[in-house]
Design an enzyme around this catalytic site. Structure first.
Site, PDB file in Angstrom:
ATOM      1  N   LYS A  11       0.832  -1.208   0.000  1.00 31.69           N
ATOM      2  CA  LYS A  11       0.000   0.000   0.000  1.00 31.69           C
ATOM      3  C   LYS A  11       0.871   1.266   0.000  1.00 31.69           C
ATOM      4  O   LYS A  11       2.069   1.219   0.315  1.00 31.69           O
ATOM      5  CB  LYS A  11      -0.936  -0.035   1.216  1.00 31.69           C
ATOM      6  CG  LYS A  11      -1.957  -1.184   1.156  1.00 31.69           C
ATOM      7  CD  LYS A  11      -2.952  -1.117   2.314  1.00 31.69           C
ATOM      8  CE  LYS A  11      -3.954  -2.266   2.246  1.00 31.69           C
ATOM      9  NZ  LYS A  11      -4.982  -2.183   3.313  1.00 31.69           N
ATOM     10  N   TYR A  51     -12.193  -1.643  -3.542  1.00 27.67           N
ATOM     11  CA  TYR A  51     -12.715  -1.873  -2.193  1.00 27.67           C
ATOM     12  C   TYR A  51     -14.245  -1.713  -2.135  1.00 27.67           C
ATOM     13  O   TYR A  51     -14.788  -1.410  -1.066  1.00 27.67           O
ATOM     14  CB  TYR A  51     -12.038  -0.939  -1.187  1.00 27.67           C
ATOM     15  CG  TYR A  51     -10.700  -1.438  -0.662  1.00 27.67           C
ATOM     16  CD1 TYR A  51     -10.588  -2.681  -0.016  1.00 27.67           C
ATOM     17  CD2 TYR A  51      -9.540  -0.672  -0.783  1.00 27.67           C
ATOM     18  CE1 TYR A  51      -9.374  -3.135   0.476  1.00 27.67           C
ATOM     19  CE2 TYR A  51      -8.317  -1.127  -0.281  1.00 27.67           C
ATOM     20  CZ  TYR A  51      -8.245  -2.362   0.348  1.00 27.67           C
ATOM     21  OH  TYR A  51      -7.038  -2.823   0.850  1.00 27.67           O
ATOM     22  N   PHE A  59     -15.344   3.941   7.146  1.00 31.80           N
ATOM     23  CA  PHE A  59     -13.982   4.300   6.761  1.00 31.80           C
ATOM     24  C   PHE A  59     -13.757   4.306   5.256  1.00 31.80           C
ATOM     25  O   PHE A  59     -12.633   4.521   4.792  1.00 31.80           O
ATOM     26  CB  PHE A  59     -12.972   3.364   7.450  1.00 31.80           C
ATOM     27  CG  PHE A  59     -13.198   1.894   7.187  1.00 31.80           C
ATOM     28  CD1 PHE A  59     -12.787   1.302   6.005  1.00 31.80           C
ATOM     29  CD2 PHE A  59     -13.826   1.089   8.144  1.00 31.80           C
ATOM     30  CE1 PHE A  59     -12.988  -0.045   5.763  1.00 31.80           C
ATOM     31  CE2 PHE A  59     -14.028  -0.273   7.908  1.00 31.80           C
ATOM     32  CZ  PHE A  59     -13.607  -0.834   6.713  1.00 31.80           C
ATOM     33  N   ARG A  87      -2.167 -14.195   4.021  1.00 33.34           N
ATOM     34  CA  ARG A  87      -2.914 -13.581   5.139  1.00 33.34           C
ATOM     35  C   ARG A  87      -2.172 -13.795   6.468  1.00 33.34           C
ATOM     36  O   ARG A  87      -2.156 -12.922   7.330  1.00 33.34           O
ATOM     37  CB  ARG A  87      -4.326 -14.168   5.231  1.00 33.34           C
ATOM     38  CG  ARG A  87      -5.203 -13.950   4.012  1.00 33.34           C
ATOM     39  CD  ARG A  87      -5.701 -12.555   3.874  1.00 33.34           C
ATOM     40  NE  ARG A  87      -6.580 -12.155   4.941  1.00 33.34           N
ATOM     41  CZ  ARG A  87      -7.246 -11.000   4.972  1.00 33.34           C
ATOM     42  NH1 ARG A  87      -7.124 -10.127   3.978  1.00 33.34           N
ATOM     43  NH2 ARG A  87      -8.009 -10.691   5.975  1.00 33.34           N
ATOM     44  N   THR A  93      -5.593  -7.135  10.591  1.00 27.59           N
ATOM     45  CA  THR A  93      -5.845  -5.822   9.980  1.00 27.59           C
ATOM     46  C   THR A  93      -5.302  -4.694  10.859  1.00 27.59           C
ATOM     47  O   THR A  93      -4.685  -3.748  10.359  1.00 27.59           O
ATOM     48  CB  THR A  93      -7.373  -5.640   9.784  1.00 27.59           C
ATOM     49  OG1 THR A  93      -7.886  -6.788   9.111  1.00 27.59           O
ATOM     50  CG2 THR A  93      -7.675  -4.388   8.984  1.00 27.59           C
ATOM     51  N   ARG A 104       2.327  -6.490   9.040  1.00 26.13           N
ATOM     52  CA  ARG A 104       1.598  -5.354   9.616  1.00 26.13           C
ATOM     53  C   ARG A 104       2.152  -4.969  10.987  1.00 26.13           C
ATOM     54  O   ARG A 104       2.203  -3.790  11.321  1.00 26.13           O
ATOM     55  CB  ARG A 104       0.107  -5.665   9.652  1.00 26.13           C
ATOM     56  CG  ARG A 104      -0.511  -5.534   8.246  1.00 26.13           C
ATOM     57  CD  ARG A 104      -1.880  -6.114   8.168  1.00 26.13           C
ATOM     58  NE  ARG A 104      -2.604  -5.675   6.970  1.00 26.13           N
ATOM     59  CZ  ARG A 104      -3.743  -6.202   6.579  1.00 26.13           C
ATOM     60  NH1 ARG A 104      -4.311  -7.174   7.273  1.00 26.13           N
ATOM     61  NH2 ARG A 104      -4.346  -5.762   5.490  1.00 26.13           N
ATOM     62  N   HIS A 117      -2.042  -5.434   1.374  1.00 22.58           N
ATOM     63  CA  HIS A 117      -3.338  -6.087   1.142  1.00 22.58           C
ATOM     64  C   HIS A 117      -3.090  -7.519   0.700  1.00 22.58           C
ATOM     65  O   HIS A 117      -2.122  -7.791  -0.011  1.00 22.58           O
ATOM     66  CB  HIS A 117      -4.125  -5.365   0.035  1.00 22.58           C
ATOM     67  CG  HIS A 117      -5.224  -6.217  -0.535  1.00 22.58           C
ATOM     68  ND1 HIS A 117      -6.438  -6.354   0.092  1.00 22.58           N
ATOM     69  CD2 HIS A 117      -5.274  -7.022  -1.628  1.00 22.58           C
ATOM     70  CE1 HIS A 117      -7.193  -7.198  -0.614  1.00 22.58           C
ATOM     71  NE2 HIS A 117      -6.502  -7.610  -1.656  1.00 22.58           N
ATOM     72  N   GLU A 128      -9.877 -10.074  -7.873  1.00 22.16           N
ATOM     73  CA  GLU A 128      -8.891  -8.998  -7.668  1.00 22.16           C
ATOM     74  C   GLU A 128      -7.739  -9.096  -8.663  1.00 22.16           C
ATOM     75  O   GLU A 128      -7.240  -8.074  -9.147  1.00 22.16           O
ATOM     76  CB  GLU A 128      -8.369  -9.051  -6.234  1.00 22.16           C
ATOM     77  CG  GLU A 128      -9.430  -8.640  -5.216  1.00 22.16           C
ATOM     78  CD  GLU A 128      -9.000  -8.815  -3.775  1.00 22.16           C
ATOM     79  OE1 GLU A 128      -9.805  -8.504  -2.888  1.00 22.16           O
ATOM     80  OE2 GLU A 128      -7.849  -9.246  -3.522  1.00 22.16           O
TER      81      GLU A 128
HETATM   82  P1  ATP Z   1      -7.181  -5.896   3.054  1.00 19.72           P
HETATM   83  O1  ATP Z   1      -8.525  -6.163   2.395  1.00 19.72           O
HETATM   84  O2  ATP Z   1      -6.617  -4.521   2.714  1.00 19.72           O
HETATM   85  O3  ATP Z   1      -6.197  -6.999   2.797  1.00 19.72           O
HETATM   86  P2  ATP Z   1      -8.203  -6.879   5.572  1.00 19.72           P
HETATM   87  O4  ATP Z   1      -8.839  -7.947   4.741  1.00 19.72           O
HETATM   88  O5  ATP Z   1      -7.310  -7.284   6.687  1.00 19.72           O
HETATM   89  O6  ATP Z   1      -7.377  -5.878   4.645  1.00 19.72           O
HETATM   90  P3  ATP Z   1     -10.717  -5.476   5.559  1.00 19.72           P
HETATM   91  O7  ATP Z   1     -11.733  -5.642   6.606  1.00 19.72           O
HETATM   92  O8  ATP Z   1     -10.928  -6.096   4.215  1.00 19.72           O
HETATM   93  O9  ATP Z   1      -9.304  -5.923   6.168  1.00 19.72           O
HETATM   94  O10 ATP Z   1     -10.510  -3.904   5.371  1.00 19.72           O
HETATM   95  C1  ATP Z   1      -9.899  -3.391   4.199  1.00 19.72           C
HETATM   96  C2  ATP Z   1      -8.976  -2.271   4.573  1.00 19.72           C
HETATM   97  O11 ATP Z   1      -9.761  -1.183   5.091  1.00 19.72           O
HETATM   98  C3  ATP Z   1      -7.996  -2.584   5.708  1.00 19.72           C
HETATM   99  O12 ATP Z   1      -6.845  -3.242   5.292  1.00 19.72           O
HETATM  100  C4  ATP Z   1      -7.685  -1.204   6.217  1.00 19.72           C
HETATM  101  O13 ATP Z   1      -6.755  -0.516   5.358  1.00 19.72           O
HETATM  102  C5  ATP Z   1      -9.039  -0.525   6.122  1.00 19.72           C
HETATM  103  N1  ATP Z   1      -9.808  -0.651   7.364  1.00 19.72           N
HETATM  104  C6  ATP Z   1     -10.411  -1.763   7.869  1.00 19.72           C
HETATM  105  N2  ATP Z   1     -11.032  -1.523   9.033  1.00 19.72           N
HETATM  106  C7  ATP Z   1     -10.817  -0.198   9.278  1.00 19.72           C
HETATM  107  C8  ATP Z   1     -11.205   0.697  10.340  1.00 19.72           C
HETATM  108  N3  ATP Z   1     -11.945   0.267  11.371  1.00 19.72           N
HETATM  109  N4  ATP Z   1     -10.797   1.983  10.261  1.00 19.72           N
HETATM  110  C9  ATP Z   1     -10.055   2.432   9.211  1.00 19.72           C
HETATM  111  N5  ATP Z   1      -9.674   1.659   8.172  1.00 19.72           N
HETATM  112  C10 ATP Z   1     -10.038   0.364   8.212  1.00 19.72           C
HETATM  113 MG    MG Z   2      -9.975  -7.501   3.018  1.00 17.61          MG
END
Ligand code: ATP
Ligand code: MG
Length: 139
Positions: A11, A51, A59, A87, A93, A104, A117, A128
């Site tokens: 990112k 996304y 968010f 993962r 996250t 992370r 990501h 994706e």
């Molecule tokens: P990614 O999809 O980026 O691999 P993830 O699967 O761990 O991450 P998701 O729940 O899909 O998490 O959220 C996508 C992205 O949105 C997160 O990686 C983070 O950058 C952002 N994000 C998630 N939760 C929050 C939050 N509570 N506040 C701010 N940003 C958030």
């Molecule tokens: Mg995700």
């Protein structure tokens, strides 16, 4: 375990901080091979498309502004059980909850600016990968 392909993005926070090499080193150390890669600067609209599943989350605007704020390195990774393996090495996250030694935990600075990501399932990985790479670009 089956040979899989998954999508990873280093990112904009991690690219700006100079962590691309360290993150790729972790991928290769864990037997994830890069089979396609490109540096992109997403438009806001492209980040929103990527996304889209999160469009109703509070968010979403901040996340897509961040994801379009600077260059990001998009990669297709291949390996045994690549989707869950990626993962695992990414960590949770929220970096405060990520296990020691994960990407992370090492490089994220907040739950939003979390360095990397990774696709979360075979269906999302396929969608994706297709979002960024035409089949002809995959080795
Ligand atoms: P990614 O999809 O980026 O691999 P993830 O699967 O761990 O991450 P998701 O729940 O899909 O998490 O959220 C996508 C992205 O949105 C997160 O990686 C983070 O950058 C952002 N994000 C998630 N939760 C929050 C939050 N509570 N506040 C701010 N940003 C958030
Ligand atoms: Mg995700």
């Amino acid at each position: 375990m089956a040979l899989e392909r998954t999508l990873s993005i280093v990112k904009p926070d991690a690219v700006a901080a100079g962590h691309v090499g360290d993150i790729i080193k972790m991928f290769e150390f864990n037997h994830l091979r890069i089979i396609a890669a490109k540096l992109v600067k997403l438009s806001k609209q492209e980040a929103e498309g990527f996304y889209a599943v999160h469009r109703h989350r509070p968010f979403f605007q901040s996340l897509t502004a961040f994801m379009s704020s600077g260059p990001a390195l998009v990669m297709v990774l291949e390996g045994d059980g690549a989707i869950s393996l990626l993962r695992e090495i990414m960590g949770a996250t929220d970096p405060a909850k990520a296990a020691p030694g994960t990407i992370r935990r090492l490089y994220a600075t907040s739950i939003e600016r979390n360095a990397v990501h990774g696709s979360d399932a075979p269906e999302t990985a396929a969608a994706e990968i297709a979002y960024f790479f035409p089949a002809i670009d995959l080795i």
